[in-house]
Design a protein around this motif. Structure first.
Motif, PDB file in Angstrom:
ATOM      1  N   PRO A 163       0.841  -1.146  -0.425  1.00  0.00           N
ATOM      2  CA  PRO A 163       0.557   0.040   0.326  1.00  0.00           C
ATOM      3  C   PRO A 163       0.877   1.098  -0.298  1.00  0.00           C
ATOM      4  N   ASN A 164       1.643   1.214   0.602  1.00  0.00           N
ATOM      5  CA  ASN A 164       3.013   2.590   0.062  1.00  0.00           C
ATOM      6  C   ASN A 164       3.174   2.370  -0.692  1.00  0.00           C
ATOM      7  N   LYS A 165       3.480   1.696  -1.491  1.00  0.00           N
ATOM      8  CA  LYS A 165       4.462   1.710  -2.470  1.00  0.00           C
ATOM      9  C   LYS A 165       3.061   2.731  -4.177  1.00  0.00           C
ATOM     10  N   GLU A 166       2.347   1.546  -3.168  1.00  0.00           N
ATOM     11  CA  GLU A 166       0.313   1.878  -4.861  1.00  0.00           C
ATOM     12  C   GLU A 166       0.524   3.309  -5.231  1.00  0.00           C
ATOM     13  N   ILE A 167       0.521   3.093  -6.342  1.00  0.00           N
ATOM     14  CA  ILE A 167       0.434   4.575  -7.858  1.00  0.00           C
ATOM     15  C   ILE A 167      -1.761   4.211  -7.615  1.00  0.00           C
ATOM     16  N   ILE A 168      -1.806   5.247  -7.676  1.00  0.00           N
ATOM     17  CA  ILE A 168      -3.684   5.434  -8.037  1.00  0.00           C
ATOM     18  C   ILE A 168      -3.778   4.963  -9.376  1.00  0.00           C
ATOM     19  N   ASN A 169      -3.723   5.891 -10.529  1.00  0.00           N
ATOM     20  CA  ASN A 169      -3.802   5.854 -12.122  1.00  0.00           C
ATOM     21  C   ASN A 169      -2.410   4.781 -12.702  1.00  0.00           C
TER      22      ASN A 169
END
Lengths: 179, 233
Positions: free
Chosen positions: A41-47
Motif C-alpha cells: 500500500p505505501n508504494k501503490e500509485i492510483i492511476n
C-alpha cells in the motif's frame, strides 16, 4: 564498426512470469519479471503500475552504482510500459549479471525489454540500447569490450524506442567510469 | 488493416492497421488504437476472424481478469458477507455468500478457507477488485461452485488453458480415449483433474503439461510413453 555477436533466450526461469538472458559477446545478463501483481500500500500509485527494478551485480553487495543503474532502468521501462492499464499493481524486474565484459548497461536494457515481452506486459514499443566509446586514437567503436572501455575516452550509451525511433535517453560518462 | 501481417509474429509498437472513418473494427487483446493507427502492444501472432475482429495470440503466465470468463480460485478468507478468492490476478477477488445456488441469508454455502471454487467473473476492470459469482442470472449453478477435494489442481500457462477449452483439443481427445476423468479448466491457467486413482490423475496432469508445444502425432506418442512407464511400476 560492428557489434559483437548477440544472443537471446526467453522463458528460461520457471517460477517468474517472464524471463530472458541477453548476451553481447561475453557480457551476459539474466532478467526476470513478475507482474502485474500485488503492490504494498505505501508504494501503490492510483492511476499507474509501480515499476520496481532490482539490479544484482555478479559479486559483492549492491551499492550506489547499482542503485544508479536501477534508476536508469526504471525510467526506461516507465517510458515504454503502458502503466495506466494496470493501476495499483506492481511490475518487478530483477536483473542478475552473469558476466561483465563491457557494455553492461545496454545489455541490461535489452535483457529487460525482452523479458517484458516474454511476460506479456503491454508496451507502447520496445527499447534497443548500445554503448559507444571513443578510443585514445580518436576512432569510434560501438559495443566495446571491458578492455576497450577501460582504455577509451569518456563515451556515451544510447537507448531508443524501436517503434517511434525517438531517443529515450543518452547517458554520458564523466572522467570517472562507472561501468 | 495490413492483411500481410495476419498470421505473422508482431512486436509491441508495430503498426498493424489504419483506422478509416466508415469501417467498424473490433479490437481484441493485444491491439489498441492510437489516434488513427492500430498498434500492437504485446508480442504474439496477429489474428483475424472475418469480417472485422482482430487480436494478438499471446502466451503469458499472469492472468488479468476479464468479465464473463470462468476461473478456478482458492478461498483465502471470509471478510464480512463475502469470500476472498485468489485467482492469480494482481488483486484477490470477492465472491458474495449469496452468489451460490440455493444460498440465502439463513442457508450459507458450505465453503472453507482453502477450498477450490469454479466461478465466473462478473465484474472486472483495471481500477477495482474483480468480483465473482457461482450462479448465472437465473440462479442456476451450471457446474460452478466448490470443486471436490478428491481432485488435483495444477497451474499452466494461459495459452495452454485456452487450447484445452477449444472444441477440438487434441490432448483431451487422446486422454479421453484411454482414461475416464473429470476436468475443469479456468481461464486463469488453473486446471483441476479428478479420476479413479492417484496414478491416473498424476499421469493425466503430466500429459497435459507436456502437450503444450507438441503436434497431434507427438501427443499420441508422448501419452503412450507415459502410460507405459507408469504401468511398468
Amino acid at each position: 564498426m560492428s557489434l559483437r555477436s548477440l544472443s537471446c533466450e526467453q522463458s528460461l526461469l520457471a517460477r517468474c512470469d517472464g524471463s530472458a538472458r541477453f548476451k553481447h559477446g561475453e557480457t551476459s545478463v539474466v532478467a526476470a519479471v513478475y507482474g502485474p501483481g500485488d503492490v504494498k500500500p505505501n508504494k501503490e500509485i492510483i492511476n499507474k503500475a509501480t515499476i520496481e527494478v532490482t539490479f544484482k551485480p555478479k559479486t559483492g553487495l549492491p551499492g550506489c552504482a547499482e542503485t544508479a543503474l536501477e534508476k536508469i532502468l526504471q525510467d526506461t521501462c516507465e517510458a515504454v510500459i503502458l502503466t495506466s492499464l494496470h493501476p495499483r499493481s506492481s511490475i518487478s524486474i530483477i536483473l542478475q549479471v552473469e558476466h561483465d565484459d563491457g557494455s553492461l548497461l545496454p545489455c541490461c536494457i535489452n535483457a529487460c525489454c525482452v523479458a517484458l515481452m516474454d511476460t506479456g506486459v503491454p508496451m507502447r514499443g520496445f527499447v534497443c540500447a548500445v554503448a559507444c566509446a571513443v578510443q585514445q586514437s580518436g576512432e569510434e567503436i560501438i559495443d566495446p569490450t571491458l578492455e576497450q572501455e577501460q582504455v577509451s575516452r569518456p563515451g556515451r550509451c544510447a537507448g531508443w524506442d524501436w517503434a517511434t525511433d525517438l531517443s529515450i535517453w543518452m547517458l554520458s560518462n564523466s572522467e570517472h567510469v562507472i561501468f | 488493416m495490413q492483411q500481410e501481417l495476419v498470421g505473422s509474429v508482431v512486436l509491441p509498437g508495430d503498426v498493424v492497421g489504419v483506422v478509416r472513418g466508415d469501417v467498424e473494427l473490433k479490437l481484441g487483446p493485444g491491439v489498441r488504437r492510437e489516434q488513427d493507427k492500430i498498434v500492437a502492444t504485446k508480442c504474439g501472432v496477429f489474428r483475424l476472424r472475418k469480417p472485422n475482429m482482430y487480436w494478438i495470440d499471446i502466451n503469458q503466465k499472469r492472468y488479468v481478469p476479464v468479465a464473463k470468463e470462468h476461473v478456478i480460485g482458492i478461498v483465502t478468507g471470509k471478510p464480512g458477507e463475502n469470500f476472498r478468492v485468489d485467482i492469480g490476478s494482481s488483486q484477490q477477488a470477492l465472491l458474495p455468500f449469496l452468489a451460490f445456488e440455493g444460498a440465502t441469508k439463513r442457508n450459507r454455502p458450505n465453503v472453507q478457507i482453502g477450498d477450490l471454487l469454479y466461478c465466473e467473473i462478473s465484474v472486472a476492470n483495471k481500477d477495482m477488485e474483480p468480483e465473482l459469482v457461482c450462479v448465472d442470472g437465473s440462479g442456476k449453478s451450471h457446474g460452478m461452485g466448490v470443486l471436490s477435494i478428491d481432485g488435483f489442481m495444477f497451474r499452466c500457462s494461459l495459452g495452454l488453458a485456452r487450447k484445452l477449452l477449444a472444441d477440438d483439443c487434441p490432448i483431451l481427445k487422446t486422454l479421453s480415449a484411454r482414461f475416464s476423468f473429470e476436468i475443469a479448466v479456468g481461464m486463469n491457467g488453473c486446471v483441476w483433474v479428478k479420476s479413479k486413482s492417484v496414478t491416473n490423475t498424476i499421469l493425466i496432469s503430466n500429459c497435459i503439461e507436456n502437450s503444450e508445444y507438441l503436434g497431434i502425432d507427438e501427443i499420441e506418442k508422448m501419452v503412450d510413453q507415459l502410460v507405459q512407464s507408469a504401468h511398468s511400476y
